[in-house]
Design a protein around this motif. Structure first.
Motif, short mmCIF file in Angstrom:
data_model
loop_
_atom_site.label_atom_id
_atom_site.label_comp_id
_atom_site.label_asym_id
_atom_site.label_seq_id
_atom_site.Cartn_x
_atom_site.Cartn_y
_atom_site.Cartn_z
N GLY A 323 0.80 -1.21 0.00
CA GLY A 323 0.00 0.00 0.00
C GLY A 323 0.84 1.27 0.00
N LEU A 324 1.90 1.27 0.79
CA LEU A 324 2.76 2.46 0.85
C LEU A 324 3.56 2.64 -0.43
CD1 LEU A 324 3.97 2.06 4.54
CD2 LEU A 324 2.42 3.83 3.66
N ALA A 325 4.00 1.54 -1.03
CA ALA A 325 4.76 1.64 -2.28
C ALA A 325 3.89 2.15 -3.43
CB ALA A 325 5.34 0.26 -2.63
N LEU A 326 2.59 1.90 -3.35
CA LEU A 326 1.69 2.29 -4.44
C LEU A 326 1.02 3.65 -4.20
CD1 LEU A 326 -0.04 -1.16 -4.99
CD2 LEU A 326 1.48 0.00 -6.59
N LEU A 327 1.31 4.28 -3.08
CA LEU A 327 0.61 5.52 -2.73
C LEU A 327 0.78 6.60 -3.79
CD1 LEU A 327 -1.12 6.79 -0.52
CD2 LEU A 327 0.98 7.60 0.56
N GLY A 328 2.01 6.81 -4.24
CA GLY A 328 2.26 7.83 -5.25
C GLY A 328 1.58 7.52 -6.58
N THR A 329 1.58 6.25 -6.95
CA THR A 329 0.95 5.85 -8.20
C THR A 329 -0.57 6.03 -8.13
OG1 THR A 329 2.71 4.24 -8.55
CG2 THR A 329 0.71 3.98 -9.87
#
Length: 390
Positions: A323-329
């Motif tokens: 979830g954190l890795a995809l936040l910007g996307t």
């Protein structure tokens, strides 16, 4: 190529594999066992899927110098797990039928022409709908492991403030450190050894081709390749669609007798490799799927040992880092989806239907999200004339 290698891209590739593998491996095992596969044949499935995914991710990313990540079909595995009364050789024949159809759809350009008609706003809303579920899962994981998730979130916020390129690697390392110190990384069940491919002679049946091969093709194209292309276009990746899809079909075809039921474009995990967290320079992000491909190769070759290692991480750690890795996307996709006012309603409908996770006729929410958005767009702009020049 070596000058393009970066720590953040390598970690992004590892996280993509961690998320993709841990979220679907149980379904793959269930599917293999439901078709009567022996333990050796089940390990062969992991060999075929890992090698096929690894080689296509490495080959396509190097050839186009763009982030092209493939994966095995999780909806396809779920379809297989729900299939009853079919032998493994007959199912293998259906795998081949599906692979041939995917190859034709790619090589003929039919799928690419279809994707060219999908507006950018709809594609971005589709991507946001697919990925937002992972952001919600990360937040919900705090209910069961508040200390772990809160610490990882704090490390992410601090990382974005002080060392943006290493925010996600820092989150992963923090999660592993906390889980390790608390004794929650279970390595006792890991069984070391190399996987051995097991050949299954396919048996072809018209009933299996129609009852399994065709649905497997439709599910893979609608629920995997369609959002995979949408993710690429939303991230500005311009790798040609037709040869990429055809390559995944050929890889599935060659490895089907060993257990490869479906190799396709990745969508959710690909977004991890295509965002700024992988590398600020888009031209150097292809290293992330390259690293992921190497990890998938190791999964295939390592068989049960790698399965045990990847399953050793706590569930809360996996969903939080995803979830954190995809936040910007997710934020970027929502911004693109809602940027053009005349497409905003259709994009919102696409986002909500996709996020709902609804499955109809065995086809997942991404396909129905695009259909709903396309209908809304068509109704709103049917026979509308262009505004006069000012």
């Amino acid at each position: 190529m070596l000058k393009d290698v970066s720590f953040s891209a390598v970690v992004a590739g590892f996280i993509a594999v961690l998320v993709g593998f841990t979220s679907s491996v149980a379904i793959v095992f269930q599917a293999a066992q439901g078709l009567g596969a022996t333990p050796e044949q089940t390990t062969s499935w992991m060999w075929a899927l890992g090698v096929g995914t690894g080689l296509t991710s490495i080959g396509l990313s190097l050839w186009y110098r763009q982030p092209v990540l493939t994966a095995w079909s999780t909806p396809g595995a779920a379809l297989l797990a729900a299939t009853h009364g079919m032998t493994l050789p007959v199912a293998t024949g259906a795998f081949i039928v599906s692979a041939v159809l995917i190859t034709i759809a790619g090589a003929s350009g039919l799928f690419e022409r279809l994707m060219d008609r999908v507006p950018v706003a709809i594609a971005a809303a589709l991507l946001a709908g697919v990925l937002t579920r992972f952001g919600l899962d990360a937040a919900l994981a705090a209910r069961g492991d508040a200390a772990l998730v809160a610490t990882m979130a704090l490390v992410f916020v601090l990382g974005r403030r002080f060392w943006p390129r290493f925010a996600v690697p820092g989150v992963l390392l923090a999660g592993i450190a906390i889980a390790g110190f608390s004794g929650r990384i279970a390595l006792a069940g890991v069984q070391w050894g190399w996987a051995r491919p097991q050949f299954v002679m396919p048996e072809f049946s018209l009933a299996a081709a129609i009852g399994l091969g065709l649905p497997l093709f439709l599910v893979t194209m609608a629920s995997q390749n369609l959002p995979g292309v949408a993710a690429q276009r939303a991230a500005g990746v311009t790798a040609p669609v037709s040869p990429v899809i055809a390559s995944t079909g050929l890889a599935t075809l060659l490895l089907a007798p060993f257990g490869s039921f479906g190799i396709n474009l990745a969508a959710i995990t690909a977004a991890i490799c295509m965002g700024p967290e992988a590398h600020p320079d888009p031209r150097r992000r292809y290293i992330a799927p390259l690293a992921a491909g190497i990890c998938y190769l190791l999964i295939g070759l390592g068989g049960g040992a790698v399965v045990g290692l990847m399953a050793a991480f706590p569930h809360a750690l996996v969903v939080a880092v995803a979830g954190l890795a995809l936040l910007g996307t997710i934020a970027g996709a929502l911004a693109s989806a809602l940027a053009v006012e005349k497409h905003r309603d259709a994009a919102a409908i696409t986002f909500l239907v996709t996020l709902s996770g609804v499955t109809l006729a065995g086809i997942g929410a991404p396909f129905w999200g695009v259909m709903a958005g396309a209908v809304a767009l068509g109704v709103q702009h049917f026979r509308t004339s262009a505004p006069p020049p000012r």
